[in-house]
Design an enzyme around this catalytic site. Structure first.
Site, mmCIF file in Angstrom:
data_model
loop_
_atom_site.group_PDB
_atom_site.id
_atom_site.type_symbol
_atom_site.label_atom_id
_atom_site.label_comp_id
_atom_site.label_asym_id
_atom_site.label_seq_id
_atom_site.Cartn_x
_atom_site.Cartn_y
_atom_site.Cartn_z
ATOM 1 N N ASP A 1 0.850 -1.178 0.000
ATOM 2 C CA ASP A 1 0.000 0.000 0.000
ATOM 3 C C ASP A 1 0.900 1.247 0.000
ATOM 4 O O ASP A 1 1.886 1.288 -0.724
ATOM 5 C CB ASP A 1 -0.949 -0.070 1.211
ATOM 6 C CG ASP A 1 -2.084 0.930 1.165
ATOM 7 O OD1 ASP A 1 -2.944 0.789 0.281
ATOM 8 O OD2 ASP A 1 -2.093 1.847 2.000
ATOM 9 N N TYR B 1 -3.364 9.902 2.275
ATOM 10 C CA TYR B 1 -4.361 10.455 1.346
ATOM 11 C C TYR B 1 -4.166 11.922 1.001
ATOM 12 O O TYR B 1 -4.226 12.303 -0.166
ATOM 13 C CB TYR B 1 -5.769 10.178 1.895
ATOM 14 C CG TYR B 1 -5.984 8.693 2.006
ATOM 15 C CD1 TYR B 1 -6.110 7.916 0.860
ATOM 16 C CD2 TYR B 1 -5.967 8.054 3.240
ATOM 17 C CE1 TYR B 1 -6.238 6.537 0.948
ATOM 18 C CE2 TYR B 1 -6.096 6.679 3.328
ATOM 19 C CZ TYR B 1 -6.231 5.927 2.176
ATOM 20 O OH TYR B 1 -6.334 4.571 2.251
ATOM 21 N N HIS C 1 -6.183 -7.117 -1.941
ATOM 22 C CA HIS C 1 -5.329 -6.014 -1.489
ATOM 23 C C HIS C 1 -4.526 -6.403 -0.246
ATOM 24 O O HIS C 1 -3.463 -5.837 0.010
ATOM 25 C CB HIS C 1 -6.213 -4.798 -1.184
ATOM 26 C CG HIS C 1 -5.458 -3.541 -0.920
ATOM 27 N ND1 HIS C 1 -4.681 -2.916 -1.864
ATOM 28 C CD2 HIS C 1 -5.355 -2.767 0.206
ATOM 29 C CE1 HIS C 1 -4.135 -1.820 -1.351
ATOM 30 N NE2 HIS C 1 -4.529 -1.712 -0.100
#
Length: 312
Positions: A102, A229, A290
């Protein structure tokens, strides 16, 4: 899990939590993503430690048991890179293997570009090295794209704030384990995409969820929303270095929703990622999600160990 020990080290003015197993001279540092902590590498830490390597998994600043920065909203990926360098210096580690998933993959490759002499090899799960420049997937996806929503100041805070931390992690694990990109309709928030009756993925137990929930209850989500983010529009190019020349491996689950991001599947399958990482090997796991390292720990451990043993 009994093999894993825990300690805190003081770096860059913060007490960072480190999970550690094994004692060999060859060191593997595991970098987590979101909504994860050191615990997401529990299977891999035990796997490499029992095979003769030393495993180290820090909680990033503001995550898990690590201190949050004084101003979480100013945290950047460069802070994560600098923390990693400080950890290696504090522990006296001249050179390590990096294993990341990630957003940890972005940190790992930034570190390998800036400090190539400290890296024996890089393994990433689910995310390859990305081309230099801003990350702008939001321009090609609907307004309800989860990253676009979470980049909006206050919106994720209000969405998450309706629930306890354990439920937020539960919902994100369920969403991110699917093969579709989380996108909310205009009249809903991201947390509304999961109902109370939706079961956890079969490989993720209530005990696992409780471990995550307790640590996110402590840390909250302020730093986690900033990195990755709200910093994803940073420019990741490093003009002085154009390629990562260390050995590298990408383990890609073919049911990882990240493959649906605009241009990503072509970028990986066409081999374009190798333009920046010439010694990159890519392995696809057909059923992989994921969270492939938690979903298929034995298979992933074997791939990691094969790579490590080849390049020690």
């Amino acid at each position: 899990m009994d093999q894993i020990e825990h300690k805190f080290i003081r770096v860059q003015g913060l007490n960072l939590h480190i999970a550690e197993a094994g004692a060999d001279a060859h060191v593997v540092v595991f970098l987590h993503g979101f909504p994860e902590i050191w615990y997401s590498w529990r299977h891999q830490m035990v796997g490499v430690a029992t095979s003769g390597f030393r495993a180290i998994a820090p909680d990033c600043r503001g995550y898990g048991l690590s201190d949050p920065p004084a101003e979480p909203e100013k945290t950047s990926f460069q802070d994560m890179v600098d923390d990693l360098l400080a950890i290696l210096d504090h522990l006296g580690l001249a050179k390590v293997f990096l294993v990341a998933k990630d957003f940890g993959a972005l940190t790992a490759y930034m570190f390998a570009i800036q400090h190539q002499e400290r890296v024996s090899g890089v393994i990433t799960l689910g995310v390859p090295i990305l081309p230099p420049g801003p990350i702008e997937f939001h321009k090609y996806l609907p307004e309800g794209f989860y990253i676009a929503r979470w980049q909006e100041p206050g919106r994720a805070e209000a969405d998450f704030g309706r629930l306890d931390a354990k439920t937020v992690v539960r919902n994100i694990y369920i969403l991110f384990s699917r093969s579709e990109i989380p996108i909310a309709p205009e009249n809903k928030e991201i947390m509304d995409l999961v109902s109370d009756s939706t079961p956890l993925p079969p490989w993720f137990t209530e005990e696992d969820l409780a471990a995550y929930g307790a640590l996110y209850e402590k840390s909250g989500f302020r730093t986690a929303l900033q990195v990755p983010y709200r910093t994803l529009r940073e420019n990741f190019s490093t003009p002085e270095v154009t390629a990562v020349k260390v050995p590298a491996l990408l383990i890609m689950g073919d049911k990882d929703y990240f493959l649906k991001f605009p241009g990503i599947e072509d970028y990986i399958r066409s081999g374009k990622a190798k333009d920046l990482v010439p010694n990159l090997e890519i392995i696809h796991l057909p059923e992989g999600s994921h969270f492939v390292q938690e979903q298929s720990p034995e298979e992933v451990n074997q791939l990691i160990l094969t790579f490590l043993n080849k390049h020690v």
